[in-house]
Scaffold this motif. Sequence first.
Motif, PDB file in Angstrom:
ATOM      1  N   UNK A   1       0.812  -1.209   0.000  1.00 41.11           N
ATOM      2  CA  UNK A   1       0.000   0.000   0.000  1.00 41.11           C
ATOM      3  C   UNK A   1       0.853   1.271   0.000  1.00 41.11           C
ATOM      4  N   UNK A   2       1.989   1.257   0.699  1.00 43.60           N
ATOM      5  CA  UNK A   2       2.771   2.493   0.746  1.00 43.60           C
ATOM      6  C   UNK A   2       3.333   2.852  -0.618  1.00 43.60           C
TER       7      UNK A   2
ATOM      8  N   UNK B   1      -1.565  -4.163  10.885  1.00 43.88           N
ATOM      9  CA  UNK B   1      -0.617  -3.096  10.571  1.00 43.88           C
ATOM     10  C   UNK B   1      -0.807  -2.691   9.120  1.00 43.88           C
ATOM     11  N   UNK B   2      -0.977  -1.393   8.910  1.00 50.02           N
ATOM     12  CA  UNK B   2      -1.158  -0.848   7.573  1.00 50.02           C
ATOM     13  C   UNK B   2      -0.247   0.358   7.473  1.00 50.02           C
TER      14      UNK B   2
ATOM     15  N   UNK C   1      -0.016   9.292   5.889  1.00 48.41           N
ATOM     16  CA  UNK C   1       0.077  10.660   6.398  1.00 48.41           C
ATOM     17  C   UNK C   1       1.098  11.475   5.624  1.00 48.41           C
ATOM     18  N   UNK C   2       2.209  10.865   5.234  1.00 53.04           N
ATOM     19  CA  UNK C   2       3.268  11.622   4.580  1.00 53.04           C
ATOM     20  C   UNK C   2       2.968  11.879   3.109  1.00 53.04           C
ATOM     21  N   UNK C   3       1.879  11.321   2.596  1.00 49.75           N
ATOM     22  CA  UNK C   3       1.454  11.605   1.230  1.00 49.75           C
ATOM     23  C   UNK C   3       0.271  12.552   1.229  1.00 49.75           C
ATOM     24  N   UNK C   4      -0.755  12.194   1.957  1.00 49.97           N
ATOM     25  CA  UNK C   4      -1.920  13.073   2.101  1.00 49.97           C
ATOM     26  C   UNK C   4      -2.023  13.434   3.579  1.00 49.97           C
ATOM     27  N   UNK C   5      -1.733  14.684   3.913  1.00 48.90           N
ATOM     28  CA  UNK C   5      -1.699  15.086   5.319  1.00 48.90           C
ATOM     29  C   UNK C   5      -3.072  15.026   5.970  1.00 48.90           C
TER      30      UNK C   5
ATOM     31  N   UNK D   1       1.597   2.285  10.445  1.00 53.07           N
ATOM     32  CA  UNK D   1       3.048   2.447  10.527  1.00 53.07           C
ATOM     33  C   UNK D   1       3.440   3.810   9.987  1.00 53.07           C
ATOM     34  N   UNK D   2       4.415   4.383  10.634  1.00 43.80           N
ATOM     35  CA  UNK D   2       4.983   5.674  10.261  1.00 43.80           C
ATOM     36  C   UNK D   2       4.054   6.851  10.493  1.00 43.80           C
TER      37      UNK D   2
END
Lengths: 159, 215
Positions: A37-38, A97-98, A102-106, A124-125
């Motif tokens: 997914x990431x 765990x997925x 957040x770091x792509x779409x805030x 995660x992250x």
Amino acid sequence: MQQGWLSNWLVKHEVVHRSLGFDHRGIETLQIKAEDWDSIAVILYVYGYNYLRSQCAYDVAPGGSLASVYHLTRIQYGIDNPEEVCIKVFAQKDNPRIPSVFWIWRSADFQERESYDMVGIHYDNHPRLKRILMPESWIGWPLRKDYITPNFYEIQDAH
Amino acid sequence: MATTASPFLSPAKLTLQSRLPRATLARRSVRFPPARAQQQQPQVKEEEEEEAVANLPPSQDEGEQTSAARGPAQSLPRQPLAESKNMSREYGGQWLSSTTRHIRIYAAYIDPETNAFDQTQMDKLTLLLDPTDEFVWTDETCQKVYDEFQDLVDHYEGAPLSEYTLRLIGSDLEHYIRKLLYDGEIKYNMMSRVLNFSMGKPRVKFNSSQIPDVK
């Protein structure tokens, strides 16, 4: 099953996914594995889905898996019907765990925190993944189907 | 009791201190010698798992002792020199508590006379019973609630000292008070400031055995 053009585009670029059909508005729904997914989220962002319209999570069935749903939109100038897609990522209940988006779409910040709070998916992250609605000392995930509400005294008989 | 496992951990002996509403304070402010409080030494609420596990075996022995020599739950002695501590903003401006209408539980020492709120003593739980005077309390019924409180505190020994645990204890106490009310052991105080019968309207010929989930 009839595949949408996005699914064909993903197949052409060798992106692993599975089409789940179309919803009542004709928006294509794709299932993507949690471990992919990431990277696929980055691909979709680069393709042009620059707006995460909503993120939610639900419990599929008792003893089943948990699902995290993402509605993506491609916002452009001068477009009446922007392209939309719905992504579902499933996670097993024993280790949900997925990767966080957040770091792509805030805008996924609070919504992923709420999903963590209610159904207990660990993103995660995610920078500050903690409970957002329930007290931080709460035990259990209230929107899971096997959740048993503690017998707290709060609903009063007084009118 | 010497716990040296982790530096931040002050071994929090979960002990009992009961306090009564202000109107009836003079009648019920008798401080017992802390006989049972001595037996409560190994009631340890730990923040860490290994501490709780390490303290489990003596607690079981202690449970047998207390069941053998089981007296009424007794309050800890009063501390006349207690002051309010750790209540300012740099300590977070918050406290651990479970507050419902009839049961207020604080993880701190609260002085019954001066209302000093000593948050450094988080090894004690203070129970304020029915601060709004909704029920008529006697010494016996108060003692029943205190005994139940002590039993619950013993039961939740080893659980983390969190708001959730305090809320479990407070809710069980509220259910116990409702059971007392349905059994007719306590009754509503008709002179209280608000009469909204928060545990059900008064009725005749009714007890808790007719309600399956009361306790």
